[in-house]
Design a protein around this motif. Structure first.
Motif, PDB file in Angstrom:
ATOM      1  N   THR A 162       0.812  -1.218   0.000  1.00 51.98           N
ATOM      2  CA  THR A 162       0.000   0.000   0.000  1.00 51.98           C
ATOM      3  C   THR A 162       0.845   1.268   0.000  1.00 51.98           C
ATOM      4  N   SER A 163       2.148   1.137   0.267  1.00 55.31           N
ATOM      5  CA  SER A 163       3.035   2.307   0.263  1.00 55.31           C
ATOM      6  C   SER A 163       3.476   2.684  -1.151  1.00 55.31           C
ATOM      7  N   ALA A 164       3.077   1.884  -2.153  1.00 54.37           N
ATOM      8  CA  ALA A 164       3.464   2.195  -3.528  1.00 54.37           C
ATOM      9  C   ALA A 164       2.943   3.556  -3.954  1.00 54.37           C
ATOM     10  N   VAL A 165       1.793   3.956  -3.433  1.00 59.88           N
ATOM     11  CA  VAL A 165       1.211   5.239  -3.818  1.00 59.88           C
ATOM     12  C   VAL A 165       2.121   6.392  -3.416  1.00 59.88           C
ATOM     13  N   TYR A 166       2.870   6.232  -2.316  1.00 57.82           N
ATOM     14  CA  TYR A 166       3.789   7.284  -1.889  1.00 57.82           C
ATOM     15  C   TYR A 166       4.991   7.362  -2.826  1.00 57.82           C
ATOM     16  N   TYR A 167       5.480   6.196  -3.236  1.00 55.96           N
ATOM     17  CA  TYR A 167       6.567   6.180  -4.217  1.00 55.96           C
ATOM     18  C   TYR A 167       6.143   6.901  -5.490  1.00 55.96           C
ATOM     19  N   LEU A 168       4.932   6.649  -5.950  1.00 54.48           N
ATOM     20  CA  LEU A 168       4.457   7.195  -7.213  1.00 54.48           C
ATOM     21  C   LEU A 168       4.154   8.692  -7.150  1.00 54.48           C
ATOM     22  N   LYS A 169       4.111   9.262  -5.964  1.00 59.67           N
ATOM     23  CA  LYS A 169       3.874  10.697  -5.820  1.00 59.67           C
ATOM     24  C   LYS A 169       5.136  11.526  -6.052  1.00 59.67           C
ATOM     25  N   SER A 170       6.296  10.888  -6.044  1.00 61.56           N
ATOM     26  CA  SER A 170       7.565  11.613  -6.093  1.00 61.56           C
ATOM     27  C   SER A 170       8.402  11.172  -7.283  1.00 61.56           C
ATOM     28  N   ARG A 171       9.188  12.083  -7.824  1.00 60.99           N
ATOM     29  CA  ARG A 171      10.186  11.668  -8.805  1.00 60.99           C
ATOM     30  C   ARG A 171      11.252  10.854  -8.079  1.00 60.99           C
ATOM     31  N   PRO A 172      11.716   9.749  -8.660  1.00 60.12           N
ATOM     32  CA  PRO A 172      12.803   8.981  -8.033  1.00 60.12           C
ATOM     33  C   PRO A 172      14.045   9.851  -7.867  1.00 60.12           C
ATOM     34  N   GLY A 173      14.859   9.547  -6.858  1.00 62.03           N
ATOM     35  CA  GLY A 173      16.000  10.391  -6.548  1.00 62.03           C
ATOM     36  C   GLY A 173      17.349   9.778  -6.873  1.00 62.03           C
ATOM     37  N   LEU A 174      18.320  10.641  -7.174  1.00 63.48           N
ATOM     38  CA  LEU A 174      19.708  10.212  -7.331  1.00 63.48           C
ATOM     39  C   LEU A 174      20.235   9.698  -6.000  1.00 63.48           C
ATOM     40  N   THR A 175      19.796  10.328  -4.928  1.00 62.18           N
ATOM     41  CA  THR A 175      20.064   9.839  -3.580  1.00 62.18           C
ATOM     42  C   THR A 175      18.762   9.959  -2.801  1.00 62.18           C
ATOM     43  N   GLY A 176      18.767   9.440  -1.586  1.00 61.47           N
ATOM     44  CA  GLY A 176      17.543   9.489  -0.806  1.00 61.47           C
ATOM     45  C   GLY A 176      17.783   9.109   0.632  1.00 61.47           C
ATOM     46  N   LEU A 177      16.720   9.101   1.416  1.00 64.42           N
ATOM     47  CA  LEU A 177      16.816   8.794   2.841  1.00 64.42           C
ATOM     48  C   LEU A 177      17.357   7.392   3.066  1.00 64.42           C
ATOM     49  N   ASN A 184      21.845  -1.048   1.777  1.00 69.34           N
ATOM     50  CA  ASN A 184      21.589  -2.488   1.733  1.00 69.34           C
ATOM     51  C   ASN A 184      21.851  -3.197   3.060  1.00 69.34           C
ATOM     52  N   ASP A 185      22.270  -2.446   4.097  1.00 75.81           N
ATOM     53  CA  ASP A 185      22.404  -3.031   5.422  1.00 75.81           C
ATOM     54  C   ASP A 185      21.055  -3.130   6.126  1.00 75.81           C
ATOM     55  N   VAL A 186      20.015  -2.510   5.548  1.00 76.35           N
ATOM     56  CA  VAL A 186      18.679  -2.557   6.149  1.00 76.35           C
ATOM     57  C   VAL A 186      17.760  -3.392   5.253  1.00 76.35           C
ATOM     58  N   SER A 187      16.659  -3.844   5.817  1.00 80.48           N
ATOM     59  CA  SER A 187      15.729  -4.693   5.068  1.00 80.48           C
ATOM     60  C   SER A 187      14.981  -3.878   4.022  1.00 80.48           C
ATOM     61  N   TYR A 188      14.351  -4.592   3.085  1.00 80.99           N
ATOM     62  CA  TYR A 188      13.576  -3.904   2.060  1.00 80.99           C
ATOM     63  C   TYR A 188      12.360  -3.223   2.674  1.00 80.99           C
ATOM     64  N   ASP A 189      11.794  -3.841   3.702  1.00 83.68           N
ATOM     65  CA  ASP A 189      10.663  -3.206   4.381  1.00 83.68           C
ATOM     66  C   ASP A 189      11.079  -1.865   4.981  1.00 83.68           C
ATOM     67  N   SER A 190      12.306  -1.805   5.501  1.00 82.66           N
ATOM     68  CA  SER A 190      12.811  -0.542   6.050  1.00 82.66           C
ATOM     69  C   SER A 190      13.000   0.474   4.941  1.00 82.66           C
ATOM     70  N   ARG A 191      13.464   0.014   3.792  1.00 81.88           N
ATOM     71  CA  ARG A 191      13.610   0.915   2.649  1.00 81.88           C
ATOM     72  C   ARG A 191      12.264   1.530   2.282  1.00 81.88           C
ATOM     73  N   VAL A 192      11.229   0.711   2.222  1.00 80.54           N
ATOM     74  CA  VAL A 192       9.892   1.208   1.903  1.00 80.54           C
ATOM     75  C   VAL A 192       9.440   2.222   2.946  1.00 80.54           C
ATOM     76  N   ALA A 193       9.713   1.934   4.211  1.00 80.31           N
ATOM     77  CA  ALA A 193       9.329   2.849   5.287  1.00 80.31           C
ATOM     78  C   ALA A 193      10.066   4.181   5.161  1.00 80.31           C
ATOM     79  N   PHE A 194      11.345   4.138   4.801  1.00 78.18           N
ATOM     80  CA  PHE A 194      12.115   5.366   4.597  1.00 78.18           C
ATOM     81  C   PHE A 194      11.506   6.198   3.466  1.00 78.18           C
ATOM     82  N   ASP A 195      11.155   5.529   2.373  1.00 78.09           N
ATOM     83  CA  ASP A 195      10.592   6.248   1.223  1.00 78.09           C
ATOM     84  C   ASP A 195       9.257   6.902   1.582  1.00 78.09           C
ATOM     85  N   ARG A 196       8.437   6.165   2.299  1.00 77.16           N
ATOM     86  CA  ARG A 196       7.136   6.719   2.692  1.00 77.16           C
ATOM     87  C   ARG A 196       7.323   7.921   3.625  1.00 77.16           C
ATOM     88  N   HIS A 197       8.224   7.791   4.584  1.00 76.51           N
ATOM     89  CA  HIS A 197       8.482   8.888   5.525  1.00 76.51           C
ATOM     90  C   HIS A 197       8.980  10.124   4.777  1.00 76.51           C
TER      91      HIS A 197
END
Length: 225
Positions: A162-177, A184-197
């Motif tokens: 359900t967090s995909a909608v937050y990804y789609l609201k923003s242009r992808p970044g060269l860098t990010g949170l 890659n030291d954190v899980s993919y779920d954490s990556r999704v949480a960072f993007d949503r935040h």
């Protein structure tokens, strides 16, 4: 969520109607353009040096454009200095077929610590994230931003749920949170949480802070492979 992700990428003109302007509006876009131009000029000698290394390492192409999902579901060629051997997908398929542990790692993270496709020059470029520098051109074209969720392929939107909608609201970044929070030291779920935040709490000050933190994160090669 699979249906949501597919519908978001099925009709790109409709996606522009369904999704509002990217977060940050003209302020973020202006910051992106100025930053990308400054970066392109300042890093031009490095661009030339890397281009020559890639070209003369095996005679192949210098740049590679991988299809990624952008704002509102638009597909765009995410530019990188080529780091893989020709016919890399065939090499990957053969490797995963004979290595169950690597296959499980790929399914979970979409990355491999020992990727059989990566060249010697490519391994160094990836370690320092230098392969991603051509994405400055994606920023100038309006497909990406200096800061935002890292661009994903279509299948990864399913992982976002359900967090995909937050990804789609923003242009992808060269860098990010995610890039400055362990990568890659954190899980993919954490990556999704960072993007949503990031999307929910966007500010220009936060963009500047992430850019500043990117330099030491890359220098230490933290969590990269």
């Amino acid at each position: 969520m699979r249906d949501v992700a597919k519908s978001a990428t099925a009709d790109f003109s409709q996606a522009d109607i369904d999704f509002p302007p990217p977060i940050g509006g003209l302020v973020k876009r202006g910051f992106d353009i100025v930053g990308a131009l400054v970066g392109l000029i300042a890093l031009s000698p490095l661009f030339v040096m890397i281009a020559l290394l890639v070209k003369f390492s095996d005679g192949g192409s210098i740049l590679y454009g991988h299809r990624r999902i952008g704002r509102g579901g638009r597909v765009f060629p995410c530019l990188k200095f080529r780091t893989m051997v020709p016919d890399g997908e065939k090499a990957l398929a053969a490797y995963l077929a004979s290595n169950p542990e690597a296959k499980a790692e790929w399914i979970t993270t979409r990355k491999l610590r020992n990727d059989p496709r990566v060249t010697r020059v490519g391994a160094v470029l990836r370690k320092l994230s230098l392969d991603e520098l051509p994405q400055i051109l994606n920023i100038l074209q309006g497909d990406m931003s200096l800061v935002g969720p890292r661009p994903v392929v279509r299948d990864e939107l399913d992982i976002y749920g359900t967090s995909a909608v937050y990804y789609l609201k923003s242009r992808p970044g060269l860098t990010g949170l995610w890039q400055v929070s362990g990568r890659n030291d954190v899980s993919y779920d954490s990556r999704v949480a960072f993007d949503r935040h990031y999307v929910e709490n966007w500010s220009l000050i936060e963009d500047v802070r992430i850019i500043i933190k990117t330099v030491p994160a890359v220098w230490m090669s933290r969590g990269s492979y």
